[in-house]
Design a protein around this motif. Structure first.
Motif, PDB file in Angstrom:
ATOM      1  N   GLU A   1       2.275   6.436   6.327  1.00  0.00           N
ATOM      2  CA  GLU A   1       3.156   5.441   5.719  1.00  0.00           C
ATOM      3  C   GLU A   1       4.618   5.752   6.021  1.00  0.00           C
ATOM      4  O   GLU A   1       5.416   4.860   6.288  1.00  0.00           O
ATOM      5  CB  GLU A   1       2.921   5.365   4.200  1.00  0.00           C
ATOM      6  N   LEU A   2       4.965   7.037   5.958  1.00  0.00           N
ATOM      7  CA  LEU A   2       6.338   7.434   6.281  1.00  0.00           C
ATOM      8  C   LEU A   2       6.621   7.155   7.759  1.00  0.00           C
ATOM      9  O   LEU A   2       7.694   6.681   8.129  1.00  0.00           O
ATOM     10  CB  LEU A   2       6.561   8.917   5.972  1.00  0.00           C
TER      11      LEU A   2
ATOM     12  N   ALA B   1       0.839  -1.201   0.000  1.00  0.00           N
ATOM     13  CA  ALA B   1       0.000   0.000   0.000  1.00  0.00           C
ATOM     14  C   ALA B   1       0.876   1.253   0.000  1.00  0.00           C
ATOM     15  O   ALA B   1       0.467   2.306  -0.485  1.00  0.00           O
ATOM     16  CB  ALA B   1      -0.921   0.002   1.213  1.00  0.00           C
ATOM     17  N   ALA B   2       2.085   1.124   0.519  1.00  0.00           N
ATOM     18  CA  ALA B   2       2.982   2.271   0.618  1.00  0.00           C
ATOM     19  C   ALA B   2       3.347   2.829  -0.761  1.00  0.00           C
ATOM     20  O   ALA B   2       3.678   4.012  -0.882  1.00  0.00           O
ATOM     21  CB  ALA B   2       4.251   1.879   1.384  1.00  0.00           C
TER      22      ALA B   2
ATOM     23  N   GLN C   1     -11.218  14.472   1.125  1.00  0.00           N
ATOM     24  CA  GLN C   1     -10.441  13.338   0.598  1.00  0.00           C
ATOM     25  C   GLN C   1      -8.956  13.669   0.578  1.00  0.00           C
ATOM     26  O   GLN C   1      -8.127  12.849   0.936  1.00  0.00           O
ATOM     27  CB  GLN C   1     -10.908  12.999  -0.826  1.00  0.00           C
ATOM     28  N   HIS C   2      -8.637  14.894   0.166  1.00  0.00           N
ATOM     29  CA  HIS C   2      -7.224  15.236   0.067  1.00  0.00           C
ATOM     30  C   HIS C   2      -6.587  15.389   1.443  1.00  0.00           C
ATOM     31  O   HIS C   2      -5.412  15.095   1.627  1.00  0.00           O
ATOM     32  CB  HIS C   2      -7.036  16.487  -0.788  1.00  0.00           C
TER      33      HIS C   2
ATOM     34  N   SER D   1       1.570   3.740  -3.121  1.00  0.00           N
ATOM     35  CA  SER D   1       0.679   4.794  -3.586  1.00  0.00           C
ATOM     36  C   SER D   1       1.134   6.187  -3.164  1.00  0.00           C
ATOM     37  O   SER D   1       0.724   7.183  -3.746  1.00  0.00           O
ATOM     38  CB  SER D   1      -0.741   4.549  -3.056  1.00  0.00           C
ATOM     39  N   ILE D   2       1.990   6.269  -2.167  1.00  0.00           N
ATOM     40  CA  ILE D   2       2.424   7.595  -1.697  1.00  0.00           C
ATOM     41  C   ILE D   2       3.729   8.041  -2.334  1.00  0.00           C
ATOM     42  O   ILE D   2       4.137   9.191  -2.207  1.00  0.00           O
ATOM     43  CB  ILE D   2       2.611   7.636  -0.162  1.00  0.00           C
TER      44      ILE D   2
ATOM     45  N   MET E   1      -7.423  13.556   3.953  1.00  0.00           N
ATOM     46  CA  MET E   1      -7.220  12.168   4.386  1.00  0.00           C
ATOM     47  C   MET E   1      -6.029  11.542   3.648  1.00  0.00           C
ATOM     48  O   MET E   1      -5.244  10.799   4.238  1.00  0.00           O
ATOM     49  CB  MET E   1      -8.494  11.350   4.144  1.00  0.00           C
ATOM     50  N   ALA E   2      -5.892  11.846   2.359  1.00  0.00           N
ATOM     51  CA  ALA E   2      -4.775  11.302   1.586  1.00  0.00           C
ATOM     52  C   ALA E   2      -3.442  11.810   2.148  1.00  0.00           C
ATOM     53  O   ALA E   2      -2.461  11.074   2.225  1.00  0.00           O
ATOM     54  CB  ALA E   2      -4.910  11.681   0.115  1.00  0.00           C
TER      55      ALA E   2
ATOM     56  N   ILE F   1      -7.427   3.391  -1.950  1.00  0.00           N
ATOM     57  CA  ILE F   1      -6.860   2.850  -0.703  1.00  0.00           C
ATOM     58  C   ILE F   1      -7.822   3.093   0.460  1.00  0.00           C
ATOM     59  O   ILE F   1      -8.047   2.221   1.273  1.00  0.00           O
ATOM     60  CB  ILE F   1      -5.499   3.501  -0.381  1.00  0.00           C
TER      61      ILE F   1
ATOM     62  N   VAL G   1       5.440  11.949  -2.490  1.00  0.00           N
ATOM     63  CA  VAL G   1       6.524  12.232  -1.540  1.00  0.00           C
ATOM     64  C   VAL G   1       7.837  12.471  -2.296  1.00  0.00           C
ATOM     65  O   VAL G   1       8.591  13.392  -1.972  1.00  0.00           O
ATOM     66  CB  VAL G   1       6.676  11.098  -0.507  1.00  0.00           C
TER      67      VAL G   1
ATOM     68  N   ASN H   1      -3.627  12.056  -4.993  1.00  0.00           N
ATOM     69  CA  ASN H   1      -4.434  12.101  -3.768  1.00  0.00           C
ATOM     70  C   ASN H   1      -5.838  11.551  -3.999  1.00  0.00           C
ATOM     71  O   ASN H   1      -6.398  10.896  -3.125  1.00  0.00           O
ATOM     72  CB  ASN H   1      -4.506  13.540  -3.229  1.00  0.00           C
TER      73      ASN H   1
ATOM     74  N   PHE I   1      -2.747   9.870   5.261  1.00  0.00           N
ATOM     75  CA  PHE I   1      -2.336   8.506   4.911  1.00  0.00           C
ATOM     76  C   PHE I   1      -0.867   8.483   4.477  1.00  0.00           C
ATOM     77  O   PHE I   1      -0.086   7.613   4.860  1.00  0.00           O
ATOM     78  CB  PHE I   1      -3.225   7.956   3.788  1.00  0.00           C
ATOM     79  N   THR I   2      -0.508   9.485   3.671  1.00  0.00           N
ATOM     80  CA  THR I   2       0.868   9.586   3.193  1.00  0.00           C
ATOM     81  C   THR I   2       1.841   9.701   4.367  1.00  0.00           C
ATOM     82  O   THR I   2       2.851   8.994   4.439  1.00  0.00           O
ATOM     83  CB  THR I   2       0.996  10.818   2.272  1.00  0.00           C
TER      84      THR I   2
ATOM     85  N   ILE J   1      -5.417   7.786  -3.901  1.00  0.00           N
ATOM     86  CA  ILE J   1      -5.278   7.276  -2.525  1.00  0.00           C
ATOM     87  C   ILE J   1      -6.642   7.268  -1.847  1.00  0.00           C
ATOM     88  O   ILE J   1      -7.048   6.277  -1.232  1.00  0.00           O
ATOM     89  CB  ILE J   1      -4.286   8.144  -1.717  1.00  0.00           C
ATOM     90  N   ALA J   2      -7.366   8.366  -1.979  1.00  0.00           N
ATOM     91  CA  ALA J   2      -8.652   8.478  -1.285  1.00  0.00           C
ATOM     92  C   ALA J   2      -9.628   7.400  -1.763  1.00  0.00           C
ATOM     93  O   ALA J   2     -10.297   6.760  -0.955  1.00  0.00           O
ATOM     94  CB  ALA J   2      -9.244   9.872  -1.492  1.00  0.00           C
TER      95      ALA J   2
END
Lengths: 402, 355
Positions: free
Chosen positions: B268-269, A324-325, B257-258, A327-328, B260-261, A395, A332, A388, B264-265, A391-392
Motif C-alpha cells: 500500500e505504501l 483498503a489502504a 498471515q502476519h 487498514s494499514i 502476508m499482512a 482484506i 504504519v 495484522n 500488504f502493508t 488485514i489477513a
C-alpha cells in the motif's frame, strides 16, 4: 474533479470562517495547543482558553461536520477542510476533543435514540462533558469479547459489577461508554453497550502509573452500580456490533485521520536533530553513515505514509467508501512514531535519556517521555498483531486460525 | 489507486484486459524458451502500437495522445503484472527526451514513429554495471558520438538511442558507427552493451535534461515493479489458500498471515509513492528528483520482499523453473538494480534533503 460552482461555494465559506476566527480566536492563544491534555490531564483553563472553548462550542465548529440540530457545525467535509486550513493558518487549535468527539459522538449519532442524542451530543460539542471508554478488562485485552463485567437486569435498571482497565482519562471523565455482558450464555451476542455516570455510587477509579511516569489510564471498578435502562444504546446484545463500529472511529483517529498525522510531522525532522547533535562531514552529510542510512529509511517511510493518508482520503471521497489502504494506517503510524522516538534518543545519547531536573534541555526531557509513551501506540486501539490479523482475514481473505 | 479521470480508467481497464488475454505470463515464458535474442515480444509490441499506448506521453501534434505519465504508468503497471515483454518503459522516456529537447527536426522525424510503435527508442545512459552519479565518458566531437554504454535496456531491438555524453543528451539512430553486443541476463529480457564509434548525433540538451530523463525512466520502472509486486503477492495469497499441510490450508497459520499482512502493508505504501511520483511528473513539480528516489527506494525494497517471499512461501514448487515465481524473482532483481538500487536512492534522497 470538483465542479466550479462547488469551489466557489467553499471559497465563500473561507471568507466567513476567516472573519469569524478573526473575531473570536484570542490572539494570546496563537500557536498554543491543548492536544496533550488527553494524556497529561486537564489543566486550569485561562480566561482566554475558556472564552475560546465557549465560542467555538457555541458555533459548533469544534465538531464541524456533526448535524446542527445536535450542536454541531453542520458543515460539509469540504467546508470542514477549509475551516481546518484557516485555523492552521492563524495558529488556532480546536479545544473540543477527546473520546466524546473522536469515538463516542459519531457512534451515538449512528445508533442512539433521539433522546440519547439530544442529551449527550450537544454537551460533547460544547466540550462540557468528558467521556471515557470502558472496554478492556484484566482478562479481556486483545480478546475483548471475553469481557466479564456483568449488567444484571433489575427491571427498571441494570446493576453493574466488574472491572475495566486502561480507561483513558478515567480520573477526569464525567461519563463512561462501556461494553458490558447482559447474557453469560453467548460470547459476542451477550454484550451490550451501556452509558455509565462516573460519579454514580459504586464507581471507583485508580490511575495506573506508566513507564513514562504519567498516568493517562486507570483501573475502573464497578460495585453494584445502578444504571437506568434508558442508558442502553441499541438493543441488548447489540453491543459488540456498536463497539466495533466505535473502534473504527478510534482507529481512523489514532492513525492520523484525527490530526495525529500532524503530530508525526510536528517538531524538528530527525535529520535536522541529528545534524545539530552529531554534526556533518565536509560535504554536509551526516557524519555517522549508519545513523544517516536509518534516518533516510525513516523519513522515506514517513513521506510514504503521508502520501498514503492523502491517497486514502481522496479515494474515500471519490469512491464513497473506505479505501483498503486505511487498514494499514494504525500499524504504519505506530512504527513511524516509535522509529522517530528511538532515533531521537539515539541521536541525543545520554542527554536523550534524562528523567528530570537540571542538566537537560526541555526538548531532551520531552524526548525521554515521548519515547516511553510511544510504546503504547502499538498496543492500544488494537495491537499491531491484532491489526495484522484483521488485514489477513478481512482484506486478504485468509482463514481463521482458531 | 490514484484518483483517475475517465480516460485513465478506460486505459487501465483496457491494458488489464489485454494483458490478461493476449499477454499472460505464459506468453513471456514462451518467448524466453524460444530464445529469439530480441528480448521482447514483437507481436505484443505490434498490438501495443495499434492501441496507441506507445504514444501516451508523445505530444498530440506528433501523433501521440499526451495523456501523461500517470496514464503511461497505469499501462506499464498492468503489463508488469504479467511480465509482458514490451519496450514501453524505454520508449516513453526516450520520447520525452526528444519532445523536451531542442531539435525540432528530430521531433518531426521520430516522435510520430515512436507514437505508432514502428520505432523502438531507448535510453543509453550507464557505462558500467552499477548506476550512480559518475560522470559520463562518452564524448561528442563535430556532431559524432563515441563511447560505450552498458546494459542498455531494449538495446537489441532499438532503432534509436538517447545517449548521455559528458556535456548532455544526444540522439543517435542505429546505423553508421553503432554496434551492439547482447548481454544475456537472468530476466531473459533485452539488455545490450552498445558501442558508439563516431556515430552521427543530434544534440537534445544539457546535463539537466539527462537528469530529468533519468528521473522519468526511474519512475516508470517503479510502475512495472508495482504491477509485478501486486501480481506476485496475489499469486502467493492464492497458493496459501489452496495448499494443505497438517490437514489445513497454509492460510490458516498465523505466522504466515502476519507475513502476508506485512507485505500488504508495504504494498500500500509502495502504491502511494509510485503513483505520487507519476503525478509529480504530470504536475511539473520541482521535486520530481526527490519523488523518483523515494519511489525507487521503496519500490525496490518492497518488490524484493514480495518476490523473495513468493519463492519461500511456495516452498519447493517455487524453486522449480516450471513455476512462475522464478520469473518474477529474476525480473525483480534486475529492476531493483536498474536506474540505481535502494541504497543509491536513499543516499540521493538524503543529499536532496540537505543531510
Amino acid at each position: 474533479m470538483a465542479s466550479v460552482a462547488a469551489i466557489d461555494e467553499t471559497e465563500t465559506f473561507r471568507a466567513e470562517a476567516r472573519d469569524w476566527l478573526a473575531a473570536n480566536f484570542p490572539a494570546s492563544l496563537k500557536g498554543t495547543d491543548n492536544a496533550m491534555s488527553a494524556i497529561d490531564g486537564p489543566s486550569e483553563e485561562t480566561a482566554d482558553q475558556r472564552a475560546w472553548r465557549e465560542a467555538i462550542g457555541e458555533k459548533g465548529w469544534g465538531v464541524p461536520i456533526w448535524p446542527r440540530q445536535y450542536g454541531g457545525g453542520g458543515l460539509s467535509r469540504a467546508e470542514a477542510r477549509v475551516l481546518q486550513e484557516e485555523m492552521a493558518r492563524i495558529g488556532a487549535y480546536n479545544p473540543i476533543g477527546g473520546m466524546g468527539v473522536m469515538m463516542f459522538g459519531p457512534t451515538l449519532l449512528e445508533y442512539g435514540t433521539e433522546a440519547q442524542k439530544q442529551e449527550h451530543i450537544p454537551a460533547i460539542a460544547k466540550g462540557e462533558v468528558r467521556w471515557c471508554q470502558g472496554y478492556s478488562e484484566p482478562g479481556a485485552g486483545s480478546d475483548l469479547a471475553a469481557l466479564q463485567t456483568f449488567a444484571e437486569d433489575k427491571g427498571d435498571h441494570y446493576l453493574v459489577n466488574g472491572q475495566k482497565t486502561w480507561t483513558s482519562g478515567g480520573q477526569w471523565a464525567d461519563k463512561c461508554f462501556a461494553l458490558v455482558r447482559t447474557d453469560k450464555s453467548k460470547k459476542h451476542e451477550g454484550i451490550s453497550f451501556l452509558l455509565i455516570d462516573m460519579d454514580a455510587p459504586g464507581v471507583e477509579v485508580k490511575p495506573i502509573r506508566l513507564i513514562s511516569g504519567s498516568s493517562p489510564f486507570c483501573e475502573t471498578f464497578f460495585t453494584n452500580v445502578k444504571v437506568p435502562k434508558e442508558n442502553l444504546v441499541g438493543r441488548e446484545g447489540e453491543g459488540w456490533t456498536i463497539g466495533k463500529r466505535l473502534l473504527q472511529h478510534e482507529r481512523s483517529s489514532l492513525s492520523g485521520g484525527g490530526g495525529s498525522a500532524g503530530r508525526l510531522l510536528a517538531g524538528k525532522p530527525v535529520s535536522e536533530l541529528a545534524k545539530e547533535y552529531r554534526g556533518t562531514d565536509g560535504e554536509g552529510r551526516l557524519a555517522d553513515t549508519d545513523l544517516r542510512s536509518r534516518i533516510v529509511r525513516h523519513e522515506m517511510d514517513q513521506r510514504a505514509f503521508m502520501m498514503t493518508l492523502r491517497r486514502a482520503a481522496l479515494e474515500a471521497k471519490t469512491n464513497q467508501g473506505p479505501s483498503a489502504a486505511t487498514s494499514i494506517m494504525k500499524n504504519v503510524g505506530a512504527r513511524i512514531t516509535q522509529d522517530k522516538a528511538e532515533l531521537g534518543i539515539e541521536i541525543m545519547g545520554m542527554n536523550g535519556l534524562g528523567w528530570e531536573g537540571e542538566g537537560f534541555s526541555e526538548a531532551e526531557l520531552n524526548q525521554t517521555r515521548t519515547w516511553l509513551w510511544g510504546k503504547a501506540v502499538s498496543i492500544y486501539g488494537g495491537s499491531s498483531e491484532i491489526q495484522n490479523n484483521v488485514i489477513a482475514k478481512r482484506i486478504l481473505g485468509m482463514l481463521d486460525h482458531q | 489507486m490514484a484518483v483517475l479521470n475517465d480516460e485513465q480508467v478506460m486505459l487501465r481497464d483496457m491494458a488489464r484486459e489485454w494483458a490478461d488475454h493476449e499477454s499472460p505470463v505464459a506468453a513471456f515464458r514462451r518467448l524466453r524458451n524460444a530464445a529469439t535474442g530480441v528480448g521482447h515480444d514483437p507481436q505484443a509490441w505490434n498490438s501495443v502500437g495499434q492501441m496507441g499506448w506507445a504514444g501516451v506521453v508523445v505530444p498530440e501534434e506528433y501523433g501521440g495522445s499526451a495523456f501523461g505519465y500517470l496514464s503511461l504508468g497505469l499501462v506499464i503497471e498492468q503489463l508488469g503484472r504479467n511480465l509482458s515483454a514490451t519496450p514501453l518503459a524505454s520508449t516513453g522516456p526516450a520520447a520525452t527526451a526528444i519532445a523536451m529537447g531542442e531539435d525540432e527536426g528530430a521531433k518531426a522525424e521520430w516522435l510520430p514513429r515512436i507514437a505508432d510503435g514502428s520505432v523502438i527508442a531507448t535510453l543509453a545512459i550507464d557505462e558500467g554495471p552499477v548506476h550512480g552519479d559518475q560522470a559520463y565518458s562518452a564524448r561528442v566531437e563535430d556532431g559524432r558520438l563515441s563511447g560505450t554504454k552498458a546494459f542498455v535496456a531494449e538495446g537489441d531491438g532499438a532503432a534509436l538511442f538517447v545517449v548521455a555524453a559528458t556535456d548532455g543528451l544526444y540522439l543517435v539512430a542505429d546505423g553508421e558507427g553503432v554496434s551492439r553486443r547482447t548481454r544475456a541476463m537472468a530476466d531473459a529480457r533485452s539488455h545490450a552493451d552498445v558501442v558508439f564509434d563516431g556515430a552521427p548525433a543530434i544534440r537534445l540538451g544539457g546535463p539537466e535534461l539527462t537528469a530529468a530523463i533519468v528521473d522519468r525512466a526511474t519512475i516508470l520502472i517503479t510502475a512495472e515493479m508495482l504491477g509485478m509486486a501486486e501480481a506476485a503477492f496475489a499469486t502467493t495469497n492464492d497458493y496459501l489458500k489452496t495448499r494443505v499441510q497438517f490437514g489445513q490450508p497454509l492460510s490458516t497459520f498465523q505466522a504466515l498471515q502476519h507475513r502476508m499482512a506485512k507485505q500488504f502493508t508495504e504494498l500500500e505504501l509502495m502504491r502511494s509513492v509510485v503513483e505520487g511520483a507519476l503525478e509529480a511528473i504530470d504536475a511539473g513539480r520541482s521535486d520530481i528528483d526527490q519523488t523518483a528516489s523515494l519511489a525507487k527506494a521503496v519500490a525496490s525494497e518492497t518488490l524484493k520482499l514480495v518476490s523473495r517471499e513468493m519463492v519461500q512461501l511456495h516452498g519447493g514448487i517455487g524453486m522449480t523453473d516450471e513455476h512462475d515465481a522464478g520469473l518474477y524473482l529474476k525480473r525483480s532483481a534486475v529492476l531493483e538494480a536498474m536506474w540505481g538500487n535502494a541504497a543509491y536512492h536513499r543516499d540521493r534522497f538524503a543529499r536532496l534533503n540537505g543531510y
